[in-house]
Design a protein around this motif. Structure first.
Motif, short mmCIF file in Angstrom:
data_model
loop_
_atom_site.label_atom_id
_atom_site.label_comp_id
_atom_site.label_asym_id
_atom_site.label_seq_id
_atom_site.Cartn_x
_atom_site.Cartn_y
_atom_site.Cartn_z
N ALA A 138 14.05 42.71 12.56
CA ALA A 138 13.14 42.76 11.40
C ALA A 138 13.32 41.38 10.57
O ALA A 138 12.27 41.09 9.99
CB ALA A 138 13.64 44.17 10.45
N ILE A 139 14.79 41.01 10.26
CA ILE A 139 14.89 39.93 9.53
C ILE A 139 14.19 38.57 10.24
O ILE A 139 13.45 37.79 9.42
CB ILE A 139 16.29 39.81 9.28
N LYS A 140 14.19 38.45 11.28
CA LYS A 140 13.64 37.34 12.26
C LYS A 140 12.40 37.69 11.91
O LYS A 140 11.58 36.44 11.63
CB LYS A 140 14.09 37.24 13.54
N PHE A 141 11.60 38.69 12.22
CA PHE A 141 10.37 38.90 12.10
C PHE A 141 9.79 38.76 10.64
O PHE A 141 8.84 37.90 10.67
CB PHE A 141 10.18 40.17 12.72
N GLY A 142 10.42 38.96 9.78
CA GLY A 142 10.13 38.85 8.33
C GLY A 142 10.15 37.34 7.60
O GLY A 142 9.54 36.88 7.11
N PHE A 143 11.38 36.56 8.02
CA PHE A 143 11.39 35.39 8.03
C PHE A 143 9.98 34.51 8.32
O PHE A 143 9.60 33.63 7.28
CB PHE A 143 12.73 34.62 8.31
N PHE A 144 9.87 34.77 9.60
CA PHE A 144 8.69 33.87 9.90
C PHE A 144 7.34 34.02 9.31
O PHE A 144 6.57 33.25 8.87
CB PHE A 144 8.40 33.68 11.40
N ILE A 145 7.16 35.38 9.09
CA ILE A 145 5.98 35.90 7.95
C ILE A 145 6.03 35.08 6.75
O ILE A 145 5.20 34.70 6.27
CB ILE A 145 6.04 37.28 7.99
N GLY A 146 7.36 35.15 6.17
CA GLY A 146 7.42 34.69 4.88
C GLY A 146 7.08 33.12 4.67
O GLY A 146 6.47 32.81 3.80
N LEU A 147 7.74 32.58 5.73
CA LEU A 147 7.57 31.20 5.64
C LEU A 147 5.98 30.54 5.79
O LEU A 147 5.62 29.87 4.98
CB LEU A 147 8.28 30.42 6.93
N SER A 148 5.27 31.38 6.61
CA SER A 148 3.85 31.22 6.86
C SER A 148 3.13 31.37 5.65
O SER A 148 2.27 30.57 5.18
CB SER A 148 3.42 32.11 8.15
N VAL A 149 3.37 32.52 4.86
CA VAL A 149 2.61 32.98 3.78
C VAL A 149 2.89 31.86 2.54
O VAL A 149 1.92 31.72 2.01
CB VAL A 149 2.97 34.35 3.26
N MET A 150 4.12 31.45 2.49
CA MET A 150 4.31 30.50 1.72
C MET A 150 3.63 29.11 1.70
O MET A 150 3.33 28.54 0.83
CB MET A 150 5.95 30.07 1.63
N LEU A 151 3.64 28.63 3.07
CA LEU A 151 2.83 27.49 3.20
C LEU A 151 1.31 27.73 2.98
O LEU A 151 0.65 26.88 2.46
CB LEU A 151 2.92 26.87 4.71
N ALA A 152 0.89 28.70 3.18
CA ALA A 152 -0.64 28.83 2.82
C ALA A 152 -0.79 29.09 1.54
O ALA A 152 -1.81 28.41 0.96
CB ALA A 152 -1.03 30.24 3.45
N ILE A 153 -0.05 29.61 0.74
CA ILE A 153 -0.20 29.70 -0.95
C ILE A 153 -0.07 28.09 -1.23
O ILE A 153 -0.77 27.96 -2.31
CB ILE A 153 0.99 30.43 -1.57
N ILE A 154 0.98 27.45 -1.04
CA ILE A 154 1.08 26.12 -1.49
C ILE A 154 -0.15 25.03 -1.24
O ILE A 154 -0.68 24.43 -1.80
CB ILE A 154 2.45 25.53 -0.80
N PHE A 155 -0.61 25.44 -0.05
CA PHE A 155 -1.91 24.50 0.26
C PHE A 155 -3.28 25.10 -0.14
O PHE A 155 -4.08 24.42 -0.65
CB PHE A 155 -2.11 24.91 2.01
N PHE A 156 -3.44 26.46 -0.30
CA PHE A 156 -4.52 26.93 -1.03
C PHE A 156 -4.49 27.38 -2.52
O PHE A 156 -5.26 28.06 -2.99
CB PHE A 156 -5.10 28.27 -0.36
N ALA A 157 -3.36 26.88 -3.34
CA ALA A 157 -3.37 27.30 -4.84
C ALA A 157 -4.38 27.03 -5.41
O ALA A 157 -4.46 28.03 -6.36
CB ALA A 157 -1.96 26.39 -5.12
N PRO A 158 -5.11 26.00 -5.55
CA PRO A 158 -6.25 25.58 -6.37
C PRO A 158 -7.39 26.65 -6.10
O PRO A 158 -7.91 27.18 -7.07
CB PRO A 158 -6.57 24.33 -6.08
N GLN A 159 -7.64 26.95 -4.75
CA GLN A 159 -8.77 27.77 -4.39
C GLN A 159 -8.27 29.21 -5.07
O GLN A 159 -9.23 29.92 -5.52
CB GLN A 159 -8.89 27.88 -3.06
N ILE A 160 -6.91 29.71 -4.76
CA ILE A 160 -6.51 31.05 -5.29
C ILE A 160 -6.79 31.10 -6.67
O ILE A 160 -7.27 32.13 -7.35
CB ILE A 160 -5.14 31.11 -4.80
N ALA A 161 -6.49 29.97 -7.37
CA ALA A 161 -6.14 30.09 -9.14
C ALA A 161 -7.77 30.30 -9.29
O ALA A 161 -7.76 30.71 -10.64
CB ALA A 161 -5.50 28.77 -9.39
N VAL A 162 -8.69 29.55 -8.85
CA VAL A 162 -10.21 29.82 -9.58
C VAL A 162 -10.51 31.24 -9.51
O VAL A 162 -11.04 31.64 -10.47
CB VAL A 162 -11.05 29.16 -8.55
#
Length: 468
Positions: free
Chosen positions: A333-357
């Motif tokens: 579960a921890i391995k599974f969750g770590f890669f999901i968390g990392l992927s979501v983090m990168l997506a938020i960093i990249f799309f932060a301006p679009q999300i903020a709108v």
């Protein structure tokens, strides 16, 4: 065969599909049980985001009003969530032990207890809600808006509590699909009703509250049908001649009370952080935090789904006294969750301006756009470390050691996150950004400590089961 003469690898065929999954391969069980929960949590959190977006159109005061009430509401609803977790833990352990009668008793007691607590909570909270909001500095228009929203929600607390516990029962017996159906239906209905009630009927912030209540009621109707009328679940709720069984009640509360306190600790932490934010950034700071935290919560959706599955799977493994399955479920579960968390983090960093709108499309809210983008990028660093602490906490709940789960939560929220936020904001004079960095640093530190503790505990249990 184990030393008690039981075949711990044989899964009974005369049970529901959910129970068969629960007692099967732990890695497959984590995936199969968590995917429906991820879907349900995704839709539910999407509703929270959409709700925030619709409310944002009313201006920052309305957004802040809901944000200030939210931790108070979570303190109340955490009582039901805790009982649901306790019931889920006991039911899954009894399934592992092949003890259906006590699984039924646990479900019945959990539902009765939650509704009783819900009625008492409604009466008390309606009398004190104004004083609580005023005590954290809420005033003027924001206070009145928060009261309009909160009084509607608080009146229906028993309904919220039943829903939480009933979903915990379904999770405990591995029936996560029906839990998904109920949660998803309610959330989709809420998203449809929000614009109608808020703007179409001109109810404003009260409309958002009514939409939420109606959606929860709809979910409750479906769950009630499965549990009380169709009766094709593994557990059976029996209220005729009902009596509390002190042993089972203690077993539920031994996990449920710490689970409730864990969620309360999170709400207390947010409550304290809101105080820091009001002092450092005013109402705009609260609006920024409320919006960014909705996104971070959205990022934790799949992780919460996995965490719920971890409690059930590790509980069944513990009931079977199978240390190998317990360890496999925790680490996978921890391995599974770590890669999901990392992927979501990168997506938020990249799309932060679009999300903020989405949260700053109105003229009144546009002033927080730049700060919101920066906050999103900082807060997203929170996500990769979450599984190490969250899933270890869920594992402790599954094996009935609720006190350890509570310790992890308190260490992460009230101790670490609040301490580092206070340190960065007021001692090191970082300002409002200090709160965001405090949350990230506190989470990373506590998650590392929790993971080490969990690994040592599982190792000791494996050795103990091998000797039994």
């Amino acid at each position: 065969m184990d030393r008690r003469g039981k075949n711990v690898d044989k899964v009974p065929t005369s049970v529901t599909k959910g129970v068969q999954i629960l007692l099967g391969n732990p890695k497959k069980a984590i995936v199969k049980l968590s995917l429906p929960l991820m879907t349900a949590m995704f839709v539910q959190t999407l509703y929270n985001l959409v709700d925030g977006i619709w409310v944002a159109g009313l201006g920052p005061n309305s957004l802040a009003a809901i944000g200030l009430f939210f931790p108070i509401f979570m303190i109340i609803i955490s009582l039901a969530s805790g009982i649901g977790v306790g019931a889920s833990s006991v039911i899954s352990r009894k399934i592992g032990e092949r003890n259906k009668k006590e699984a039924d008793d646990a479900a019945t007691q959990a539902v009765t207890l939650s509704i009783s607590i819900g009625i008492v909570s409604t009466v008390i909270s309606l009398f004190i809600i104004r004083s609580i909001l005023e005590s954290i500095g809420t005033k003027g228009e924001t206070l009145e808006l928060s009261l309009k929203y909160s009084r509607i929600i608080l009146f229906f607390i028993p309904l919220f509590m039943f829903n939480n516990v009933a979903n915990g029962i379904l999770r405990g017996e591995g029936d996560t699909k029906r839990s998904m159906y109920a949660m998803t239906l309610g959330s989709i209905l809420n998203m449809a009703l929000d614009p109608l009630f808020i703007y179409g009927l001109g109810l404003g912030i009260s409309g958002a509250a009514y939409a939420t209540v109606i959606s929860v009621a709809t979910s409750a109707i479906f769950i009630s049908y499965w549990l009380f009328f169709k009766k094709d679940t593994y557990v059976s709720l029996k209220f005729r001649g009902f009596r509390y069984d002190s042993k089972i009640l203690v077993d539920i509360l031994k996990v449920g009370i710490p689970a409730s306190l864990s969620q309360i600790s999170m709400s207390i932490a947010i409550f304290i952080l809101n105080v820091f934010i009001v002092k450092a950034g005013g109402d705009n700071g609260v609006a920024i935090f409320t919006s960014s935290w909705r996104i971070i919560n959205f990022g934790t959706v799949p992780l919460i789904g996995i965490a719920m599955a971890v409690t059930s799977v590790t509980g069944a493994a513990y009931g079977e006294r199978n240390g190998k399955r317990l360890e496999e479920a925790h680490l996978f579960a921890i391995k599974f969750g770590f890669f999901i968390g990392l992927s979501v983090m990168l997506a938020i960093i990249f799309f932060a301006p679009q999300i903020a709108v989405a949260f700053t499309y109105s003229k009144a809210a546009s002033v927080i756009f730049e700060d919101l983008v920066r906050t999103l990028r900082i807060m997203s660093l929170f996500l990769p470390g979450v599984p190490f602490g969250m899933f270890t906490s869920s594992m402790f709940q599954g094996i009935g050691q609720g006190g350890k789960s509570l310790t992890i939560s308190v260490m992460r929220t009230i101790v670490m996150q609040v301490f580092f936020s206070w340190l960065f904001t007021f001692i090191l004079k970082v300002g409002l950004k200090g709160v965001w960095w405090g949350v990230v640093t506190g989470n990373a530190t506590s998650s590392f400590m929790a993971f080490i503790w969990g690994r040592l505990t599982v190792k000791r249990l494996k050795e103990y089961f091998a000797r039994c």
